[in-house]
Design a protein around this motif. Structure first.
Motif, PDB file in Angstrom:
ATOM      1  N   UNK A 150      26.344  40.712  56.246  1.00 40.80           N
ATOM      2  CA  UNK A 150      25.920  41.843  56.975  1.00 40.80           C
ATOM      3  C   UNK A 150      26.766  43.146  56.375  1.00 40.80           C
ATOM      4  N   UNK A 151      25.850  43.936  55.515  1.00 40.75           N
ATOM      5  CA  UNK A 151      24.590  43.691  55.160  1.00 40.75           C
ATOM      6  C   UNK A 151      24.605  42.685  53.942  1.00 40.75           C
ATOM      7  N   UNK A 152      23.365  41.992  53.637  1.00 38.56           N
ATOM      8  CA  UNK A 152      23.397  40.996  52.694  1.00 38.56           C
ATOM      9  C   UNK A 152      23.588  41.720  51.315  1.00 38.56           C
ATOM     10  N   UNK A 153      24.568  41.622  50.820  1.00 39.78           N
ATOM     11  CA  UNK A 153      24.993  42.523  49.515  1.00 39.78           C
ATOM     12  C   UNK A 153      25.838  41.457  48.640  1.00 39.78           C
ATOM     13  N   UNK A 154      25.803  41.721  47.365  1.00 42.47           N
ATOM     14  CA  UNK A 154      26.836  41.155  46.374  1.00 42.47           C
ATOM     15  C   UNK A 154      27.275  42.300  45.831  1.00 42.47           C
ATOM     16  N   UNK A 155      28.421  42.276  45.600  1.00 38.91           N
ATOM     17  CA  UNK A 155      29.241  43.319  44.992  1.00 38.91           C
ATOM     18  C   UNK A 155      30.256  42.571  43.857  1.00 38.91           C
ATOM     19  N   UNK A 156      30.209  43.516  42.895  1.00 36.32           N
ATOM     20  CA  UNK A 156      30.943  43.114  41.465  1.00 36.32           C
ATOM     21  C   UNK A 156      32.081  44.201  41.271  1.00 36.32           C
ATOM     22  N   UNK A 157      33.303  43.771  41.084  1.00 34.89           N
ATOM     23  CA  UNK A 157      34.490  44.802  41.077  1.00 34.89           C
ATOM     24  C   UNK A 157      34.988  44.202  39.709  1.00 34.89           C
ATOM     25  N   UNK A 158      35.130  45.130  38.767  1.00 32.99           N
ATOM     26  CA  UNK A 158      36.034  44.866  37.742  1.00 32.99           C
ATOM     27  C   UNK A 158      35.765  45.739  36.604  1.00 32.99           C
ATOM     28  N   UNK A 159      35.887  45.479  35.260  1.00 32.86           N
ATOM     29  CA  UNK A 159      36.302  44.391  34.655  1.00 32.86           C
ATOM     30  C   UNK A 159      37.997  44.032  34.512  1.00 32.86           C
ATOM     31  N   UNK A 160      38.329  42.951  34.539  1.00 34.77           N
ATOM     32  CA  UNK A 160      39.786  42.590  34.644  1.00 34.77           C
ATOM     33  C   UNK A 160      40.152  41.842  33.304  1.00 34.77           C
ATOM     34  N   UNK A 161      41.402  41.883  32.899  1.00 31.93           N
ATOM     35  CA  UNK A 161      41.803  41.099  31.502  1.00 31.93           C
ATOM     36  C   UNK A 161      41.984  39.650  31.884  1.00 31.93           C
ATOM     37  N   UNK A 162      42.394  39.564  32.945  1.00 30.67           N
ATOM     38  CA  UNK A 162      42.626  38.057  33.335  1.00 30.67           C
ATOM     39  C   UNK A 162      42.237  37.987  35.027  1.00 30.67           C
ATOM     40  N   UNK A 163      42.451  36.535  35.473  1.00 31.84           N
ATOM     41  CA  UNK A 163      42.005  36.387  36.696  1.00 31.84           C
ATOM     42  C   UNK A 163      43.302  36.628  37.678  1.00 31.84           C
ATOM     43  N   UNK A 164      44.275  36.598  37.103  1.00 29.28           N
ATOM     44  CA  UNK A 164      45.684  37.238  38.073  1.00 29.28           C
ATOM     45  C   UNK A 164      45.538  38.559  38.587  1.00 29.28           C
ATOM     46  N   UNK A 165      44.959  39.586  37.500  1.00 28.12           N
ATOM     47  CA  UNK A 165      44.920  40.998  37.847  1.00 28.12           C
ATOM     48  C   UNK A 165      43.698  40.870  38.947  1.00 28.12           C
ATOM     49  N   UNK A 166      42.659  40.198  38.524  1.00 36.34           N
ATOM     50  CA  UNK A 166      41.485  40.258  39.491  1.00 36.34           C
ATOM     51  C   UNK A 166      41.855  40.042  41.088  1.00 36.34           C
ATOM     52  N   UNK A 167      42.563  38.641  40.945  1.00 35.21           N
ATOM     53  CA  UNK A 167      43.176  38.254  42.301  1.00 35.21           C
ATOM     54  C   UNK A 167      44.074  39.335  43.115  1.00 35.21           C
ATOM     55  N   UNK A 168      44.866  40.130  42.161  1.00 37.15           N
ATOM     56  CA  UNK A 168      45.778  41.212  42.877  1.00 37.15           C
ATOM     57  C   UNK A 168      44.840  42.307  43.516  1.00 37.15           C
ATOM     58  N   UNK A 169      43.776  42.467  43.096  1.00 40.79           N
ATOM     59  CA  UNK A 169      42.952  43.715  43.546  1.00 40.79           C
ATOM     60  C   UNK A 169      41.938  43.280  44.776  1.00 40.79           C
ATOM     61  N   UNK A 170      41.848  42.130  45.098  1.00 37.61           N
ATOM     62  CA  UNK A 170      40.957  41.631  46.049  1.00 37.61           C
ATOM     63  C   UNK A 170      41.161  42.288  47.462  1.00 37.61           C
ATOM     64  N   UNK A 171      42.677  42.308  47.786  1.00 36.77           N
ATOM     65  CA  UNK A 171      42.944  42.923  48.957  1.00 36.77           C
ATOM     66  C   UNK A 171      42.275  44.475  49.277  1.00 36.77           C
ATOM     67  N   UNK A 172      42.341  45.154  48.282  1.00 38.08           N
ATOM     68  CA  UNK A 172      41.805  46.407  48.464  1.00 38.08           C
ATOM     69  C   UNK A 172      40.322  46.651  48.548  1.00 38.08           C
ATOM     70  N   UNK A 173      39.742  45.638  47.886  1.00 36.40           N
ATOM     71  CA  UNK A 173      38.285  45.597  48.032  1.00 36.40           C
ATOM     72  C   UNK A 173      37.907  45.115  49.428  1.00 36.40           C
ATOM     73  N   UNK A 174      38.192  44.134  49.877  1.00 34.07           N
ATOM     74  CA  UNK A 174      38.288  43.662  51.258  1.00 34.07           C
ATOM     75  C   UNK A 174      38.399  44.941  52.318  1.00 34.07           C
TER      76      UNK A 174
END
Length: 100
Positions: free
Chosen positions: A31-55
């Protein structure tokens, strides 16, 4: 020296993005029914570290039922509003752009 390193990271991230090798955080909300993409990141570790802020941002906007996935992909649009049948094209900007 720090800005040179950031510039180099941005260039490498852009190359990875163009090749479809960059990492992205995919957030699907019920709710709402959406898909969001955040990035790009150089590696998965950087992407994982950014999740909290997006949530936090999405929850402040009232999103509920979040499912998070970190993956290599090359999204053509960054927001898909399924409830509205819309694709919202937020321009892809490197994650490092403008950071000090």
């Amino acid at each position: 020296m720090k800005s040179t390193w950031n510039n180099l990271r941005e260039v490498v991230t852009n190359v990875f993005q163009n090749l479809g090798l960059a990492w992205w955080v995919e957030v699907v909300t019920q709710t709402p029914r959406c898909t969001y993409y955040f990035g790009p990141f150089l590696n998965s570790t950087e992407a994982q570290a950014a999740i909290k802020g997006y949530i936090e941002d999405l929850e402040q906007e009232g999103a509920q039922g979040l499912k998070i996935n970190v993956k290599r992909c090359k999204p053509s649009v960054l927001t898909v509003a399924e409830d509205l049948g819309e694709w919202i094209d937020r321009k892809v900007k490197p994650v490092f752009s403008g950071q000090m």
